[in-house]
Design a protein around this motif. Structure first.
Motif, PDB file in Angstrom:
ATOM      1  N   GLU A  87       0.835  -1.204   0.000  1.00 34.98           N
ATOM      2  CA  GLU A  87       0.000   0.000   0.000  1.00 34.98           C
ATOM      3  C   GLU A  87       0.868   1.251   0.000  1.00 34.98           C
ATOM      4  OE1 GLU A  87      -3.802  -1.602   2.662  1.00 34.98           O
ATOM      5  OE2 GLU A  87      -2.147  -0.584   3.629  1.00 34.98           O
ATOM      6  N   GLY A  88       2.009   1.155   0.670  1.00 33.88           N
ATOM      7  CA  GLY A  88       2.885   2.306   0.773  1.00 33.88           C
ATOM      8  C   GLY A  88       2.183   3.447   1.494  1.00 33.88           C
ATOM      9  N   ALA A  89       2.425   4.660   1.020  1.00 27.59           N
ATOM     10  CA  ALA A  89       1.873   5.829   1.697  1.00 27.59           C
ATOM     11  C   ALA A  89       0.362   5.912   1.544  1.00 27.59           C
ATOM     12  CB  ALA A  89       2.513   7.089   1.136  1.00 27.59           C
ATOM     13  N   ARG A  90      -0.211   5.061   0.658  1.00 25.78           N
ATOM     14  CA  ARG A  90      -1.667   5.116   0.443  1.00 25.78           C
ATOM     15  C   ARG A  90      -2.438   4.315   1.480  1.00 25.78           C
ATOM     16  NH1 ARG A  90       1.306   4.736  -3.788  1.00 25.78           N
ATOM     17  NH2 ARG A  90       0.975   5.994  -5.653  1.00 25.78           N
ATOM     18  N   THR A  91      -1.770   3.791   2.456  1.00 23.19           N
ATOM     19  CA  THR A  91      -2.475   2.922   3.405  1.00 23.19           C
ATOM     20  C   THR A  91      -3.570   3.660   4.156  1.00 23.19           C
ATOM     21  OG1 THR A  91      -2.241   1.381   5.229  1.00 23.19           O
ATOM     22  CG2 THR A  91      -0.864   3.356   5.313  1.00 23.19           C
ATOM     23  N   PRO A  92      -4.719   3.002   4.330  1.00 25.44           N
ATOM     24  CA  PRO A  92      -5.753   3.606   5.165  1.00 25.44           C
ATOM     25  C   PRO A  92      -5.458   3.451   6.660  1.00 25.44           C
ATOM     26  CG  PRO A  92      -6.566   1.575   4.162  1.00 25.44           C
ATOM     27  CD  PRO A  92      -5.163   1.762   3.686  1.00 25.44           C
ATOM     28  N   ALA A  93      -4.411   2.689   7.006  1.00 21.12           N
ATOM     29  CA  ALA A  93      -4.165   2.381   8.409  1.00 21.12           C
ATOM     30  C   ALA A  93      -3.554   3.562   9.151  1.00 21.12           C
ATOM     31  CB  ALA A  93      -3.233   1.176   8.518  1.00 21.12           C
ATOM     32  N   GLY A  94      -4.005   3.743  10.393  1.00 18.31           N
ATOM     33  CA  GLY A  94      -3.388   4.757  11.244  1.00 18.31           C
ATOM     34  C   GLY A  94      -2.355   4.133  12.163  1.00 18.31           C
ATOM     35  N   VAL A  95      -2.645   2.907  12.626  1.00 17.90           N
ATOM     36  CA  VAL A  95      -1.754   2.226  13.560  1.00 17.90           C
ATOM     37  C   VAL A  95      -1.591   0.774  13.116  1.00 17.90           C
ATOM     38  CG1 VAL A  95      -1.485   1.413  15.942  1.00 17.90           C
ATOM     39  CG2 VAL A  95      -2.423   3.694  15.509  1.00 17.90           C
ATOM     40  N   PHE A  96      -0.369   0.255  13.241  1.00 13.90           N
ATOM     41  CA  PHE A  96      -0.104  -1.154  12.985  1.00 13.90           C
ATOM     42  C   PHE A  96       0.275  -1.794  14.312  1.00 13.90           C
ATOM     43  CE2 PHE A  96       3.227  -4.308  11.184  1.00 13.90           C
ATOM     44  CZ  PHE A  96       2.303  -5.338  11.150  1.00 13.90           C
ATOM     45  N   LEU A  97      -0.521  -2.779  14.734  1.00  9.26           N
ATOM     46  CA  LEU A  97      -0.209  -3.518  15.957  1.00  9.26           C
ATOM     47  C   LEU A  97       0.336  -4.869  15.532  1.00  9.26           C
ATOM     48  CD1 LEU A  97      -0.297  -4.078  19.000  1.00  9.26           C
ATOM     49  CD2 LEU A  97      -2.704  -4.657  18.763  1.00  9.26           C
ATOM     50  N   SER A  98       1.613  -5.092  15.837  1.00  6.68           N
ATOM     51  CA  SER A  98       2.283  -6.269  15.294  1.00  6.68           C
ATOM     52  C   SER A  98       2.553  -7.286  16.390  1.00  6.68           C
ATOM     53  CB  SER A  98       3.601  -5.828  14.653  1.00  6.68           C
ATOM     54  OG  SER A  98       4.464  -6.917  14.510  1.00  6.68           O
ATOM     55  N   GLN A  99       2.529  -8.534  15.985  1.00  2.67           N
ATOM     56  CA  GLN A  99       2.819  -9.643  16.885  1.00  2.67           C
ATOM     57  C   GLN A  99       4.302  -9.682  17.248  1.00  2.67           C
ATOM     58  OE1 GLN A  99       1.029 -12.145  18.784  1.00  2.67           O
ATOM     59  NE2 GLN A  99       0.207 -13.008  16.905  1.00  2.67           N
ATOM     60  N   ASP A 100       5.150  -9.152  16.365  1.00  2.00           N
ATOM     61  CA  ASP A 100       6.583  -9.226  16.652  1.00  2.00           C
ATOM     62  C   ASP A 100       7.325  -7.986  16.152  1.00  2.00           C
ATOM     63  OD1 ASP A 100       7.408  -9.675  13.835  1.00  2.00           O
ATOM     64  OD2 ASP A 100       6.266 -11.513  14.116  1.00  2.00           O
ATOM     65  N   ALA A 101       8.538  -7.822  16.647  1.00  2.00           N
ATOM     66  CA  ALA A 101       9.322  -6.640  16.306  1.00  2.00           C
ATOM     67  C   ALA A 101       9.852  -6.678  14.885  1.00  2.00           C
ATOM     68  CB  ALA A 101      10.475  -6.490  17.297  1.00  2.00           C
ATOM     69  N   ALA A 102      10.046  -7.892  14.345  1.00  2.00           N
ATOM     70  CA  ALA A 102      10.630  -7.990  13.005  1.00  2.00           C
ATOM     71  C   ALA A 102       9.745  -7.285  11.978  1.00  2.00           C
ATOM     72  CB  ALA A 102      10.818  -9.453  12.631  1.00  2.00           C
ATOM     73  N   ALA A 103       8.423  -7.479  12.071  1.00  2.00           N
ATOM     74  CA  ALA A 103       7.514  -6.841  11.121  1.00  2.00           C
ATOM     75  C   ALA A 103       7.544  -5.326  11.290  1.00  2.00           C
ATOM     76  CB  ALA A 103       6.097  -7.367  11.317  1.00  2.00           C
ATOM     77  N   LEU A 104       7.677  -4.873  12.544  1.00  2.00           N
ATOM     78  CA  LEU A 104       7.769  -3.426  12.787  1.00  2.00           C
ATOM     79  C   LEU A 104       9.041  -2.874  12.154  1.00  2.00           C
ATOM     80  CD1 LEU A 104       6.603  -3.411  16.496  1.00  2.00           C
ATOM     81  CD2 LEU A 104       5.337  -2.521  14.537  1.00  2.00           C
ATOM     82  N   GLY A 105      10.109  -3.655  12.279  1.00  2.00           N
ATOM     83  CA  GLY A 105      11.374  -3.245  11.665  1.00  2.00           C
ATOM     84  C   GLY A 105      11.232  -3.105  10.154  1.00  2.00           C
ATOM     85  N   ALA A 106      10.513  -4.043   9.540  1.00  2.00           N
ATOM     86  CA  ALA A 106      10.353  -4.005   8.084  1.00  2.00           C
ATOM     87  C   ALA A 106       9.542  -2.790   7.654  1.00  2.00           C
ATOM     88  CB  ALA A 106       9.680  -5.292   7.608  1.00  2.00           C
ATOM     89  N   VAL A 107       8.471  -2.496   8.388  1.00  2.00           N
ATOM     90  CA  VAL A 107       7.639  -1.342   8.052  1.00  2.00           C
ATOM     91  C   VAL A 107       8.429  -0.046   8.239  1.00  2.00           C
ATOM     92  CG1 VAL A 107       5.589  -0.062   8.783  1.00  2.00           C
ATOM     93  CG2 VAL A 107       5.484  -2.539   8.537  1.00  2.00           C
ATOM     94  N   THR A 108       9.240  -0.020   9.294  1.00  2.00           N
ATOM     95  CA  THR A 108      10.079   1.146   9.536  1.00  2.00           C
ATOM     96  C   THR A 108      11.089   1.338   8.417  1.00  2.00           C
ATOM     97  OG1 THR A 108       9.878   0.772  11.901  1.00  2.00           O
ATOM     98  CG2 THR A 108      11.680   2.189  11.180  1.00  2.00           C
ATOM     99  N   LYS A 109      11.696   0.218   8.027  1.00  2.00           N
ATOM    100  CA  LYS A 109      12.735   0.285   7.011  1.00  2.00           C
ATOM    101  C   LYS A 109      12.162   0.805   5.688  1.00  2.00           C
ATOM    102  CE  LYS A 109      16.028  -2.704   4.843  1.00  2.00           C
ATOM    103  NZ  LYS A 109      15.958  -4.080   4.336  1.00  2.00           N
ATOM    104  N   ALA A 110      10.913   0.495   5.419  1.00  2.00           N
ATOM    105  CA  ALA A 110      10.283   0.963   4.185  1.00  2.00           C
ATOM    106  C   ALA A 110       9.875   2.433   4.279  1.00  2.00           C
ATOM    107  CB  ALA A 110       9.063   0.094   3.870  1.00  2.00           C
ATOM    108  N   GLY A 111      10.147   3.059   5.417  1.00  2.00           N
ATOM    109  CA  GLY A 111       9.862   4.488   5.540  1.00  2.00           C
ATOM    110  C   GLY A 111       8.401   4.804   5.801  1.00  2.00           C
TER     111      GLY A 111
END
Lengths: 348, 520
Positions: A87-111
């Motif tokens: 989705e990139g910057a077009r995401t409708p999401a305001g918050v991502f609640l993740s089960q683990d830190a790795a996914a948060l790291g990936a989303v962060t890395k993508a800016g």
């Protein structure tokens, strides 16, 4: 043969014809963003990689308290992260609640993640906040050894991950090789010690004939029934099992070596829009109320100092968690997975 | 053989077929874009490895094995229920199609819970079993035993229409019934065997639910692992591209096999005489009985068993309505889309027409997550208002399952002589009128069967549903998923049973009755 060749050409050229229009659109990641909900419209979209049964009651509390409605989408953490990346910057999401830190790291890395407000991150112990305050843990799960006190004494249990290869455990221990928490633990080991050390660890595990289980819960059941003496799990599974049966012979043991053996994984959040309602939701998730909910409902570690874990949990500050950047863990994870696959640990 | 001549196909039909093919190839375009972003280094690093070879071997291996098992079950089963005096034929005919209603993850979980090292059988005999429920053998059981109906239904439809004259001639020349079957009947089954075989092979290649539970690595599990671990879509796209190329090979093989097949316009006036089983009745009943026991009764009992120990939340009627609505919409759209594609390829018979028809298989062998992410990209950039709507979800089902409708429409069309259409045209009907008043009524059973297959498959679809559904939109499949991800399988029992019940009625009305007929 000519007809066959023609067929192939036709297929290829058709595919090519379809390509140009979508190619341009699919790669135009720089298009202006329109995703952010209008500020203060009293609603926020949450992408939750954590289960609805656990999260929905908490969100209700939030709505009651603030009047802000939460549009929650539930899914698998990794697939939600993949969706967010597409989705990139077009995401409708305001918050991502993740089960683990790795996914948060990936989303962060993508800016995609925005810095969290100071008043949110300051509540969380610093080692559970991502670089540049781009994500924060909201609850912690420690990797432990669950054991049957009727079959084995704590001092006989493995003192480190390397120790799981000790021959006296042969065929008498359990692992869930497909479980994401186990895989993260291996990825942390990989990131700390390098690929050769990971391969050695995996080989010594495979040689020591573990019993493989599909999930952590099954390991706890097998320990309780005496099928195995101990297994590698997250700390809260033993608590879950004892909720209904207090006398169940399962206890947690925290391996004293530190590093990957006493990994505390976090479930956490990233902020994806500038919507003040989204920030409000984050504030709620690190509030005493929500932190107590995690501690009591899931037996996880609260990550704020004002809320204590349920009794008999080894205090978080006594756990020698590895000092590691989770973005680095998410970088090595794919290689870790293929090394786990290659080792034969996930196969029978 | 005059049936093989070409007929004229309208420009409108061709244009619609092209537009449909372009829509269906969205995931391919997405894959090519993502794969092209990867430098040549990534190709070398991730694809030129032994792992790729191993995955090719394991994916092809399971697909071929599942196909073989499906043929072994479905050919005798279909023959027994359609051409013999087997007692309770109609009942067995229905039982043969029911496994289609089970999602593959339920099939796999049943396999594991019964044959697992600590499963029901091990408990019953009091010692652990070898690990047959896992790996290759587990995947073979979970996929082979539950996807053979694709082949079985096509076989029954064909066998019922076979011209008995050929068999009688062979018998009169002194051939034994067995020889007649092998030398006369079997060759006439090439069309359904290749068409149904294609569906089974591609379905197996795209399956994630079963292989992930029995822990058998295929391209699909590798693609999921890549998404899961990597969050770098390039590797997943590279792997999926190889899977797409493998699909191309399978389609090519099927196309070669289909060439030169006589699509008998076999409208025989009389029914074949039923073979008398005599003393063979007992083994025949044992065979159909054990197939039905393993593929229908055992999973039903084990699902019912889960519901015993475990509260499980009550199912919401909205979930059932949602499942029915999106699946029915997908079925209708697929049947509509299958018409121009099949019309062009059957009546036009040109290389382009065949290529377009093959292209509509693009989404069928790809894992659901690839199709879903392709639509995430397309919708967020091109059709923002459609994003996270039921309409887009239906679009994903159409991309994934259109071939099931196309195959049914194609086989119905190829056994319909174009002479009827030509006659109507010569009497002054417009093309559209001919389609509406002649062609569609004559191939109606085929259309219904195709729609029914799409409906059933969409009811149990999970990966694309999870990613693309409207926020808060629950279906029976998503409910099973959310129950199983917290607790054991007990909570999933009720939605699983509801999924089956909701599937059985359309399975009966749309698939079984048109294919098997009222008084078979």
């Amino acid at each position: 043969m000519i007809r066959n060749t023609l067929l192939f050409l036709a297929v290829v050229s058709l595919a090519a014809c379809g390509a140009p229009e979508s190619t341009t659109t699919a790669t135009s990641d720089t298009a202006p963003t329109t995703s952010t909900a209008p500020a203060g419209d009293q609603s926020v979209t949450l992408y939750s990689g954590r289960n609805e049964k656990l999260i929905a009651p908490l969100l209700q509390q939030f709505t009651q308290k603030t009047g802000i409605k939460v549009e929650a989408r539930y899914g698998e953490t990794a697939e939600m992260a993949a969706t967010l990346l597409e989705e990139g910057a077009r995401t409708p999401a305001g918050v991502f609640l993740s089960q683990d830190a790795a996914a948060l790291g990936a989303v962060t890395k993508a800016g995609l993640a925005k810095p969290l407000p100071e008043d949110v991150t300051s509540r969380i112990e610093a080692r559970f906040v991502g670089p540049d305050r781009k994500w924060a843990g909201v609850s912690g799960r420690a990797r432990t050894v669950v054991y049957n006190p009727k079959k084995i004494k704590p001092e006989q249990l493995p003192q480190s991950l390397e120790d799981t290869g000790n021959r006296r455990y042969r065929g008498r221990w359990g692992v869930a090789p497909l479980n994401a928490s186990f895989q993260s633990q291996m990825a942390v080991y990989h990131a700390l010690n390098g690929p050769e050390a990971l391969d050695r660890l995996l080989k010594s595990m495979v040689d020591n004939q573990p019993r493989r289980y599909p999930r952590n819960g099954a390991i706890v059941d097998a320990v309780a029934s005496g099928e195995i003496d101990w297994g590698l799990v997250n700390h809260y599974y033993a608590w879950e099992a004892k909720k209904d049966r207090k006398d169940l012979p399962v206890e947690n043991f925290f391996m004293p070596k530190g590093d990957a053996s006493s990994l505390v994984n976090v479930a956490g959040v990233a902020l994806l829009s500038d919507d003040p309602d989204a920030v409000e939701l984050l504030r709620f998730l690190v509030s005493d109320e929500a932190q107590r909910y995690f501690a009591e409902k899931t037996f996880e570690y609260p990550l704020v100092s004002t809320v204590q874990p349920v009794t008999a949990l080894q205090p978080l500050d006594q756990l020698r968690t590895p000092d590691i950047d989770f973005a680095r863990v998410s970088e090595v994870l794919p290689e870790t997975l293929s090394r786990i696959n290659a080792s034969g640990l996930s196969r029978n | 053989m005059s049936e093989r001549r070409r007929a004229r196909v309208s420009a409108f039909t061709k244009a619609s077929a092209l537009a449909i093919a372009a829509f269906i190839s969205l995931p391919l375009v997405y894959l090519f874009v993502r794969a092209a972003e990867a430098g040549s280094d990534a190709w070398r690093l991730h694809l030129l490895t032994w792992r790729t070879v191993e995955l090719l071997r394991s994916t092809a291996g399971i697909a071929i094995a599942v196909l073989a098992l499906s043929i072994l079950i479905s050919v005798p089963y279909a023959w027994l229920v359609s051409r013999t005096d087997l007692p309770l034929r109609r009942f067995w005919a229905v039982m043969g199609a029911l496994p289609l209603a089970f999602p593959s993850y339920i099939a796999a979980f049943t396999t594991v819970s019964i044959l697992g090292p600590r499963g029901a059988l091990a408990t019953a005999i009091g010692r652990p079993l070898p690990e047959i429920a896992y790996g290759w053998s587990g995947a073979l059981l979970a996929l082979g035993l539950f996807s053979y109906p694709y082949l079985y239904l096509l076989l029954v439809a064909t066998m019922k229409g076979l011209d008995p004259a050929l068999e009688e001639a062979a018998r009169s020349l002194g051939k034994s019934p067995g020889e007649v079957f092998i030398r006369v009947v079997l060759p006439q089954l090439r069309a359904p065997l290749t068409a149904g075989g294609l569906m089974i092979v591609l379905y197996t290649m795209s399956d994630f639910g079963a292989v992930s539970i029995v822990r058998y690595d295929t391209f699909t599990t590798a693609i999921y692992d890549a998404y899961r671990g990597l969050f770098d879509r390039t590797v997943a796209a590279l792997l999926a591209t190889v899977l797409a190329l493998l699909t191309l090979v399978v389609l090519f093989i099927e196309w070669r096999l289909m060439r030169g097949i006589y699509h008998g316009a076999s409208r025989t006036a009389r029914r074949a005489r039923k073979a008398v089983l005599g003393p063979w009745r007992v083994p025949a009943l044992l065979f159909v009985g054990s197939v039905a026991a393993v593929t229908v009764v055992v999973p039903l009992v084990s699902i019912a068993g889960w519901s015993m120990h475990g509260a499980g939340s009550q199912s919401n009627p909205v979930e059932i309505a949602n499942s029915l609505a999106v699946s029915a919409a997908a079925a209708i759209v697929c049947v509509l889309f299958s018409l121009p594609v099949a019309l062009w390829s059957v009546r036009g018979r040109s290389a382009v027409a065949v290529a377009v028809e093959r292209l509509t298989f693009a989404g069928y062998a790809l894992p659901g997550i690839v199709v879903a992410l392709a639509l995430v990209v397309a919708a967020t950039r091109l059709a923002r208002p459609l994003y996270q709507t039921a309409a887009l979800l239906v679009g994903a089902y159409v991309i994934r399952f259109l071939p099931e409708a196309t195959a049914a429409t194609r086989s119905a069309l190829s056994s319909l002589s174009p002479l009827y259409e030509e006659a109507a045209r010569s009497l002054g009907s417009t093309r559209f009128d001919v389609l509406r008043r002649v062609t569609i009524p004559l191939i109606r059973p085929g259309l219904l069967a195709g729609g029914g297959l799409v409906f059933l498959t969409a009811m149990k679809e999970l990966p694309a549903t999870l990613i693309l559904r409207p926020t808060g939109f629950e279906t029976l499949a998503t409910r099973i998923w959310s129950e199983t991800s917290v607790s054991a399988w007990s909570g999933a029992a009720r939605p699983s049973l509801l999924l089956l019940v909701a599937s059985i009625v359309p399975l009966w009305a749309l698939v079984i009755r048109p294919v098997i007929g009222k008084n078979s």
